[in-house]
Design an enzyme around this catalytic site. Structure first.
Site, PDB file in Angstrom:
ATOM      1  N   GLU A   1      15.959 -27.511  13.381  1.00 24.16           N
ATOM      2  CA  GLU A   1      16.241 -29.027  13.315  1.00 24.16           C
ATOM      3  C   GLU A   1      15.749 -29.368  15.029  1.00 24.16           C
ATOM      4  OE1 GLU A   1      20.548 -29.084  13.385  1.00 24.16           O
ATOM      5  OE2 GLU A   1      20.001 -29.118  10.714  1.00 24.16           O
TER       6      GLU A   1
ATOM      7  N   HIS B   1      14.431 -18.976  16.937  1.00 23.16           N
ATOM      8  CA  HIS B   1      13.769 -18.499  15.126  1.00 23.16           C
ATOM      9  C   HIS B   1      14.110 -17.571  14.908  1.00 23.16           C
ATOM     10  CE1 HIS B   1       9.635 -19.193  18.414  1.00 23.16           C
ATOM     11  NE2 HIS B   1       9.505 -20.293  17.341  1.00 23.16           N
TER      12      HIS B   1
END
Ligand code: PAF
Length: 282
Positions: free
Chosen positions: A148, A37
């Protein structure tokens, strides 16, 4: 750093920033933040004038037998991390703020959601698309950043943005891994010491898959079989899926060609973890 809990507060601040001519980056999260994050937030801070991170465990993307109630939360830690990175506003709404008791409007996507996590977690992407659409409407970002690691989620969001004409650039950011290869995930916290060791089977299988493709494997089923066989050597692991799909449509492919995604989901004990790699082949 501003912490806003209501849609009205966020809207007022965004209006102000837009008046000042600021570009806005959005990092949607469910909290319990890790370096994956953090990499999204850093990317946003670098490329946008203002960065908004949302911290919201979205109830409607969890199935009835999934981990909504036990999903890890540590809002104080999240705030400290985001502040250090230079995030300008955290949107931390309550479920009631996001979903009125008689809420009944959802964003549903066909085709791209029939395989992989969409197949194992019915209703998951309906919940993701709905909450992300709401966040896009509330925050009106110029760019939004997604990891991803959730490759299907990234493909689904890109398609939603195209299909519903959101004027937002979607930026995909690479998977961040622990030193031993395990992809960072908030759910890694569920693993005990033995399971943490066993979880390395995911990243090892991804490495094996990359190697087989590099060595010339072009048969989708042969690749799937090799990865499944490898995962099954780990007694604590149970395969949820191993799939080879087209990188855009998320549909299974027999012959590896063009942009492909090799994605796996594996239960380690009760914890379901995912990993993947993408490659473009001529
Ligand atoms: O990837 C996640 O953490 C969630 O699916 C998202 C995009 C924040 C929506 O709740």
């Amino acid at each position: 750093m501003i912490i806003a809990q209501t849609v009205a507060e966020v809207r007022a601040q965004i209006r102000q920033w837009k008046k000042e001519g600021c570009s806005i980056g959005l990092v949607p999260t469910m909290g319990y933040l890790h370096e994956g994050h953090a990499s999204l937030a850093k990317q946003s801070v670098i490329s946008c004038d203002k960065t908004v991170a949302s911290v919201f465990v979205n109830p409607i993307q969890f199935g009835p037998s999934e981990d909504l109630l036990s999903y890890p939360r540590d809002f104080q830690h999240d705030c400290a991390l985001l502040e250090e990175i230079g995030v300008d506003l955290i949107f931390h709404p309550s479920p009631e703020e996001m979903y009125a008791p008689d809420f009944c409007t959802y964003v549903e996507m066909e085709h791209l959601t029939t395989q992989l996590c969409g197949k194992s977690r019915p209703g998951h992407f309906r919940g993701v698309c709905t909450v992300v659409s709401k966040l896009f409407h509330i925050i009106q970002p110029d760019k939004a950043f997604f990891g991803e690691k959730d490759a299907q989620q990234l493909a689904v969001i890109r398609r939603m943005v195209r299909d519903l004409s959101f004027d937002i650039e979607i930026v995909g950011c690479p998977i961040v891994r622990e030193a031993d290869g395990l992809a960072k995930s908030s759910r890694n916290t569920y693993l005990n010491a033995e399971e943490r060791q066993a979880a390395l089977i995911l990243s090892q299988s991804i490495l094996l898959g990359k190697k087989l493709v590099e060595q010339g494997e072009r048969n989708g089923q042969a690749l799937i079989n090799a990865l499944k066989a490898h995962i099954e050597t780990e007694p604590l692991a149970r395969v949820d899926y191993v799939d080879v799909v087209d990188g855009i449509t998320m549909q299974p492919i027999e012959h590896l060609q063009g942009k492909i995604l090799v994605a796996i989901a594996v239960f380690i004990g009760k914890t379901r973890l995912i990993d993947n790699f993408s490659v473009t082949l001529s």
